[in-house]
Scaffold this active site. Structure first.
Site, PDB file in Angstrom:
ATOM      1  N   HIS A   1     -14.716   4.477   0.688  1.00 49.92           N
ATOM      2  CA  HIS A   1     -15.653   3.387   0.369  1.00 49.92           C
ATOM      3  C   HIS A   1     -15.733   2.389   1.510  1.00 49.92           C
ATOM      4  O   HIS A   1     -14.879   2.323   2.380  1.00 49.92           O
ATOM      5  CB  HIS A   1     -15.239   2.660  -0.914  1.00 49.92           C
ATOM      6  CG  HIS A   1     -13.931   1.932  -0.798  1.00 49.92           C
ATOM      7  ND1 HIS A   1     -12.711   2.589  -0.809  1.00 49.92           N
ATOM      8  CD2 HIS A   1     -13.644   0.618  -0.654  1.00 49.92           C
ATOM      9  CE1 HIS A   1     -11.741   1.711  -0.681  1.00 49.92           C
ATOM     10  NE2 HIS A   1     -12.275   0.497  -0.578  1.00 49.92           N
TER      11      HIS A   1
ATOM     12  N   ASP B   1     -16.052  -1.795   1.699  1.00 47.94           N
ATOM     13  CA  ASP B   1     -15.779  -2.863   0.738  1.00 47.94           C
ATOM     14  C   ASP B   1     -17.065  -3.573   0.291  1.00 47.94           C
ATOM     15  O   ASP B   1     -17.861  -4.037   1.118  1.00 47.94           O
ATOM     16  CB  ASP B   1     -14.832  -3.915   1.338  1.00 47.94           C
ATOM     17  CG  ASP B   1     -13.400  -3.388   1.420  1.00 47.94           C
ATOM     18  OD1 ASP B   1     -13.053  -2.475   0.657  1.00 47.94           O
ATOM     19  OD2 ASP B   1     -12.643  -3.902   2.261  1.00 47.94           O
TER      20      ASP B   1
ATOM     21  N   HIS C   1     -13.031   3.372   4.322  1.00 50.77           N
ATOM     22  CA  HIS C   1     -11.588   3.606   4.268  1.00 50.77           C
ATOM     23  C   HIS C   1     -11.186   4.213   2.933  1.00 50.77           C
ATOM     24  O   HIS C   1     -11.971   4.225   1.976  1.00 50.77           O
ATOM     25  CB  HIS C   1     -10.800   2.323   4.564  1.00 50.77           C
ATOM     26  CG  HIS C   1     -11.123   1.177   3.656  1.00 50.77           C
ATOM     27  ND1 HIS C   1     -12.243   0.395   3.802  1.00 50.77           N
ATOM     28  CD2 HIS C   1     -10.460   0.685   2.579  1.00 50.77           C
ATOM     29  CE1 HIS C   1     -12.259  -0.532   2.858  1.00 50.77           C
ATOM     30  NE2 HIS C   1     -11.205  -0.366   2.098  1.00 50.77           N
TER      31      HIS C   1
ATOM     32  N   ARG D   1      -4.700  -8.516   0.306  1.00 47.09           N
ATOM     33  CA  ARG D   1      -5.965  -8.354   1.054  1.00 47.09           C
ATOM     34  C   ARG D   1      -6.770  -9.648   1.051  1.00 47.09           C
ATOM     35  O   ARG D   1      -7.035 -10.223  -0.011  1.00 47.09           O
ATOM     36  CB  ARG D   1      -6.811  -7.235   0.448  1.00 47.09           C
ATOM     37  CG  ARG D   1      -8.005  -6.886   1.342  1.00 47.09           C
ATOM     38  CD  ARG D   1      -8.841  -5.769   0.752  1.00 47.09           C
ATOM     39  NE  ARG D   1     -10.001  -6.309   0.074  1.00 47.09           N
ATOM     40  CZ  ARG D   1     -10.889  -5.584  -0.596  1.00 47.09           C
ATOM     41  NH1 ARG D   1     -10.734  -4.276  -0.690  1.00 47.09           N
ATOM     42  NH2 ARG D   1     -11.930  -6.146  -1.172  1.00 47.09           N
TER      43      ARG D   1
HETATM   44  C1  SIN Z   1      -8.588  -1.214  -0.123  1.00 49.65           C
HETATM   45  O1  SIN Z   1      -9.441  -0.382  -0.366  1.00 49.65           O
HETATM   46  O2  SIN Z   1      -8.874  -2.359   0.188  1.00 49.65           O
HETATM   47  C2  SIN Z   1      -7.113  -0.823  -0.218  1.00 49.65           C
HETATM   48  C3  SIN Z   1      -6.624  -0.171   1.018  1.00 49.65           C
HETATM   49  C4  SIN Z   1      -5.155   0.153   0.909  1.00 49.65           C
HETATM   50  O3  SIN Z   1      -4.478  -0.278  -0.033  1.00 49.65           O
HETATM   51  O4  SIN Z   1      -4.665   0.832   1.800  1.00 49.65           O
END
Ligand code: SIN
Length: 298
Positions: A115, A117, A274, A289
């Site tokens: 995805h 973000d 990612h 995050r």
């Molecule tokens: C995310 O998609 O923001 C999580 C990425 C992660 O936990 O490695």
């Protein structure tokens, strides 16, 4: 998947660095940055090189950092205003920090699929800054994929066709009341996620966007939030979208980051996707995050 007929994967380098060390971790994207202590205020010259490294490599990684929530936010704020996620809970006293936690006995992880973000926002994020507080002894790596390369390695005919298309994005598939993902989210006790009708709101973005700082074109559809093409039904959209989702995340466009406690990743959300791997059952993983606001894709 292979690249032979369209060309070679290359990393774009735009000059020397004198304040930081920059070591690429794959042929597609991603570089480890050394010589920076993010617990201290970073001077403007160093910050300029960090920004350039982000633009050159799409995702950058720092190791051995010790950050308080306030320092994490201060560093992130140097790149823009901070986002407050509409559907995911936050760290107490810090609305701009999402705790990404998977406990030893939990099965579902957050971000466990390719995805970009929050492409369901009219102005999706510039990027996210993810800091590791507790990491499993093995597993829990994060994959990143360059959406510049995903665009560059399409055929001229496909590029031309996609250049005229707009996609409809929504949070509904992840946070809608009836969605499968919402049912899975509800099983994850360590994180608060809202299932709400508000998530069904849709926004339009070009299928190919131009990066506002580098001027490069990037593919901008993702399986988590892209519903269909504008002016087409979901059924009509599905075959081409499915092709693009698979094309965009093929191995040759990716890098893989192995986390340690104190690692920090900063990805450019305008040109990457990612995927948080879920391969560490029986172990705990905790990240914080912070997401930096972006602008309207064009
Ligand atoms: C995310 O998609 O923001 C999580 C990425 C992660 O936990 O490695």
């Amino acid at each position: 998947m292979h690249l032979g007929e369209h060309g070679m994967v290359t990393v774009v380098e735009t000059g020397q660095y004198t304040h930081i060390g920059v070591s690429p971790i794959s042929g597609a994207l991603g570089a480890e940055i050394s010589g920076v202590d993010l617990s201290q205020t970073v001077d403007d010259a160093t910050l300029g090189e960090i920004r350039r490294a982000l633009l050159d490599h799409c995702v950058i990684f720092f190791r051995g950092q010790t950050l308080t929530p306030d320092r994490h936010k201060d560093f992130s704020r140097r790149f823009g205003t901070l986002n407050v996620h509409p559907f995911v809970g936050h760290v107490a006293g810090h609305p701009e920090i999402i705790p990404i936690v998977k406990e030893k006995d939990e099965k579902v992880n957050f971000g466990g699929g390719w995805h970009t973000d929050m492409s369901f926002l009219a102005e999706p994020p510039l990027g996210s800054v993810l800091y590791a507080l507790e990491t499993p002894a093995y597993g829990g790596d994060t994959l990143f994929a360059s959406q510049y390369l995903a665009y560059d390695l399409l055929s001229p005919g496909m590029k031309q066709m996609l250049g005229g298309l707009t996609a409809i994005h929504t949070a509904g598939m992840q946070y809608g009341v009836e969605s499968e993902a919402s049912k899975n989210n509800a099983k994850r006790k360590s994180m608060e996620t809202k299932a709400t009708e508000e998530a069904e709101t849709t926004v339009e973005h070009p299928v190919v966007r131009t990066h506002p700082e580098t001027g490069r074109k990037a593919l901008y559809v993702n399986e988590a939030f892209t519903l269909k093409f504008k002016g087409m039904s979901k059924r009509e959209s599905r075959p081409l979208l499915q092709f693009l989702f698979e094309h965009a995340t093929q191995d040759a466009f990716t890098c893989r980051f192995r986390w340690e406690t104190g690692s920090l990743a900063f990805w450019d959300n305008r040109c990457t996707q990612h995927y948080a791997l879920n391969d560490y059952h029986g172990q705990r993983r905790e990240m914080h995050r912070v997401t930096v606001d972006g602008d309207r894709p064009f």
